[in-house]
Design a protein around this motif. Structure first.
Motif, PDB file in Angstrom:
ATOM      1  N   ALA A  87       0.935  -1.420   0.348  1.00  0.00           N
ATOM      2  CA  ALA A  87      -0.223   0.192   0.102  1.00  0.00           C
ATOM      3  C   ALA A  87       0.694   1.427   0.401  1.00  0.00           C
ATOM      4  N   THR A  88       1.915   1.149   1.128  1.00  0.00           N
ATOM      5  CA  THR A  88       2.772   2.474   1.020  1.00  0.00           C
ATOM      6  C   THR A  88       3.712   2.749  -0.485  1.00  0.00           C
ATOM      7  N   ARG A  95      -6.722   4.517   6.594  1.00  0.00           N
ATOM      8  CA  ARG A  95      -6.703   4.785   7.967  1.00  0.00           C
ATOM      9  C   ARG A  95      -6.198   4.168   8.687  1.00  0.00           C
ATOM     10  N   ALA A  96      -7.136   2.794   8.570  1.00  0.00           N
ATOM     11  CA  ALA A  96      -7.191   1.586   9.795  1.00  0.00           C
ATOM     12  C   ALA A  96      -7.305   0.895   8.830  1.00  0.00           C
ATOM     13  N   GLY A  97      -6.995  -1.193   9.234  1.00  0.00           N
ATOM     14  CA  GLY A  97      -7.096  -2.325   8.649  1.00  0.00           C
ATOM     15  C   GLY A  97      -7.402  -2.706  10.297  1.00  0.00           C
ATOM     16  N   GLU A  98      -7.652  -4.533   9.656  1.00  0.00           N
ATOM     17  CA  GLU A  98      -7.366  -5.355  10.498  1.00  0.00           C
ATOM     18  C   GLU A  98      -7.378  -6.945   9.854  1.00  0.00           C
ATOM     19  N   GLU A 129      -9.710  -6.129   6.401  1.00  0.00           N
ATOM     20  CA  GLU A 129     -11.098  -4.999   6.190  1.00  0.00           C
ATOM     21  C   GLU A 129      -9.895  -3.653   6.676  1.00  0.00           C
ATOM     22  N   LEU A 130     -10.460  -2.907   5.307  1.00  0.00           N
ATOM     23  CA  LEU A 130      -9.323  -1.641   5.145  1.00  0.00           C
ATOM     24  C   LEU A 130     -10.261  -0.806   5.439  1.00  0.00           C
ATOM     25  N   ASP A 131      -9.875   0.375   6.028  1.00  0.00           N
ATOM     26  CA  ASP A 131     -10.726   1.522   6.237  1.00  0.00           C
ATOM     27  C   ASP A 131      -9.891   3.008   5.354  1.00  0.00           C
TER      28      ASP A 131
END
Length: 169
Positions: A87-88, A95-98, A129-131
């Motif tokens: 992603a980088t 913003r967040a993720g699991e 699961e990504l924000d």
């Protein structure tokens, strides 16, 4: 860390590995000592001592770590780090993720109760699961590249040759 910072760190490594393919070969090691008093194995993690024992479904107390859980945890850790790196590199803001891994085991196989029951995971499900506001096509590429470059996932999918030896101390 942003994409440029990551490229600056990784560029000399990539150049070295291109110039000398053998430089990219690294042997990782794990070591454990059998517990003399319990059905457990003390695994050196590099940071702390992890004590693995029997899963409660095989008669364990649940006080020690289960090696099956540790396998799934290794998958989650590797997949999560790989996803963040990809992603980088892609410039995808998260913003967040699991990250979750679930695996199905039939303990009848492990305990030798049913010869037709497999020993080991029958199925493993890895979920992210990504924000993020990234478009779906970028997320599809993110997943594809994460799968491609995740060491633990690829190892599980393409089982390597494994040799087991028993020697006297």
């Amino acid at each position: 860390m942003n994409a440029e910072e990551m490229r600056l760190i990784q560029a000399p490594l990539k150049d070295r590995y291109r110039a000398d393919p053998k430089a990219g070969l690294v042997t990782l090691r794990a070591k454990g000592a059998l517990d003399s008093a319990a059905i457990a194995c003390k695994v050196e993690t590099g940071r702390a001592l992890a004590v693995a024992g029997l899963h409660p479904a095989t008669g364990g107390s649940g006080a020690e770590l289960c090696s099956g859980d540790m396998l799934l945890e290794a998958l989650v850790a590797c997949a999560g780090v790989t996803l963040k790196a990809v992603a980088t590199s892609m410039g995808v803001t998260l913003r967040a993720g699991e990250v979750t891994a679930e695996g199905d085991l039939d303990f009848r196989g492990t305990l030798g109760v049913a010869k037709d029951a497999p020993v080991g995971f029958a199925d493993i499900r890895l979920k992210f699961e990504l924000d993020t506001d990234a478009p779906q096509d970028q997320l599809d590429t993110l997943l594809k590249l994460t799968e491609r470059y995740c060491v633990v996932l690829q190892t599980l999918r393409q089982s390597p040759k494994i040799e087991a030896k028993l020697m006297r101390a």
